[in-house]
Motif scaffolding. Structure first.
Motif, PDB file in Angstrom:
ATOM      1  N   GLU A  14       0.842  -1.202   0.000  1.00  0.00           N
ATOM      2  CA  GLU A  14       0.000   0.000   0.000  1.00  0.00           C
ATOM      3  C   GLU A  14       0.874   1.247   0.000  1.00  0.00           C
ATOM      4  N   PHE A  19      -3.189   0.432  -3.729  1.00  0.00           N
ATOM      5  CA  PHE A  19      -2.663  -0.919  -3.542  1.00  0.00           C
ATOM      6  C   PHE A  19      -2.060  -1.438  -4.840  1.00  0.00           C
ATOM      7  N   THR A 110      -6.987   2.206  -5.747  1.00  0.00           N
ATOM      8  CA  THR A 110      -7.580   2.412  -4.437  1.00  0.00           C
ATOM      9  C   THR A 110      -8.599   1.297  -4.170  1.00  0.00           C
ATOM     10  N   ARG A 111      -9.033   1.193  -2.935  1.00  0.00           N
ATOM     11  CA  ARG A 111     -10.057   0.218  -2.592  1.00  0.00           C
ATOM     12  C   ARG A 111     -11.333   0.501  -3.389  1.00  0.00           C
ATOM     13  N   ASP A 112     -11.714   1.769  -3.505  1.00  0.00           N
ATOM     14  CA  ASP A 112     -12.910   2.121  -4.260  1.00  0.00           C
ATOM     15  C   ASP A 112     -12.784   1.746  -5.734  1.00  0.00           C
ATOM     16  N   TRP A 121     -12.192  -9.348 -10.417  1.00  0.00           N
ATOM     17  CA  TRP A 121     -11.411  -9.951  -9.336  1.00  0.00           C
ATOM     18  C   TRP A 121     -11.134 -11.418  -9.640  1.00  0.00           C
ATOM     19  N   ILE A 127     -10.457  -8.496  -1.771  1.00  0.00           N
ATOM     20  CA  ILE A 127     -10.994  -7.461  -0.882  1.00  0.00           C
ATOM     21  C   ILE A 127     -10.910  -7.898   0.578  1.00  0.00           C
ATOM     22  N   ILE A 130      -7.407  -7.017   1.717  1.00  0.00           N
ATOM     23  CA  ILE A 130      -7.251  -5.567   1.843  1.00  0.00           C
ATOM     24  C   ILE A 130      -8.000  -5.059   3.070  1.00  0.00           C
ATOM     25  N   ASP A 131      -9.223  -5.525   3.271  1.00  0.00           N
ATOM     26  CA  ASP A 131      -9.993  -5.068   4.431  1.00  0.00           C
ATOM     27  C   ASP A 131      -9.356  -5.507   5.746  1.00  0.00           C
ATOM     28  N   LEU A 134      -6.496  -3.152   6.238  1.00  0.00           N
ATOM     29  CA  LEU A 134      -6.966  -1.828   6.643  1.00  0.00           C
ATOM     30  C   LEU A 134      -7.502  -1.806   8.070  1.00  0.00           C
TER      31      LEU A 134
END
Length: 148
Positions: A14, A19, A110-112, A121, A127, A130-131, A134
């Motif tokens: 990150e 990412f 970015t995550r968005d 994916w 995700i 990543i979550d 985060l």
């Protein structure tokens, strides 16, 4: 029939909310994944994560912790994967590095931006990892024990 899980590694890199992701060919389409791959003989999990990140993105990284250990059975083929996901910091980019076969290239997203491309994916692990990263729950690299 013998059941053989596949041992894999992945790396969350990150930089300011973006990412490092890999675009790769899978079953005739371009999908998104973290830098990831299989453990090779005679290497540690941490070494595998560092190697796979370089081979798929051209980035040297330093592992900083363990995000989590995941068990995933791919619905497409029924293969079970055990993924050890690492966090790492980017050290140096090698723009002329010859990436692995099947790798289209690396992107910082970015995550968005990832959420907007869900249909691309490789798996839901993207995700989830990543979550988990985060959320701030990062385990020490000492969690990974050397082989005897």
């Amino acid at each position: 029939m013998t059941w053989l899980p596949h041992i894999t590694v992945a790396t969350i890199v990150e930089d300011n909310g973006r990412f490092l992701m890999v675009e790769e060919l899978k079953a005739g389409r371009v999908v998104l994944n973290q830098p990831a791959g299989h453990l090779d003989p005679n290497e540690t999990l941490t070494e595998a994560a560092i190697r796979e990140t370089l081979e798929e993105t051209g980035w040297d990284v330093e592992a900083t912790g363990v995000v989590g250990i995941y068990l995933y059975t791919a619905p497409s083929n029924g293969v079970t994967y055990q993924r050890v996901c690492f966090a790492a910091k980017a050290l140096k980019h090698h723009p002329d590095y010859q990436l692995d076969d099947g790798i289209v290239g690396a992107k910082w997203l970015t995550r968005d931006e990832l959420l907007a491309q869900r249909e691309r994916w490789r798996s839901e692990l993207i995700i989830r990892c990543i979550d988990d990263y985060l959320s701030g729950k990062l385990f020490s690299l000492e969690l990974i024990r050397p082989s005897l």
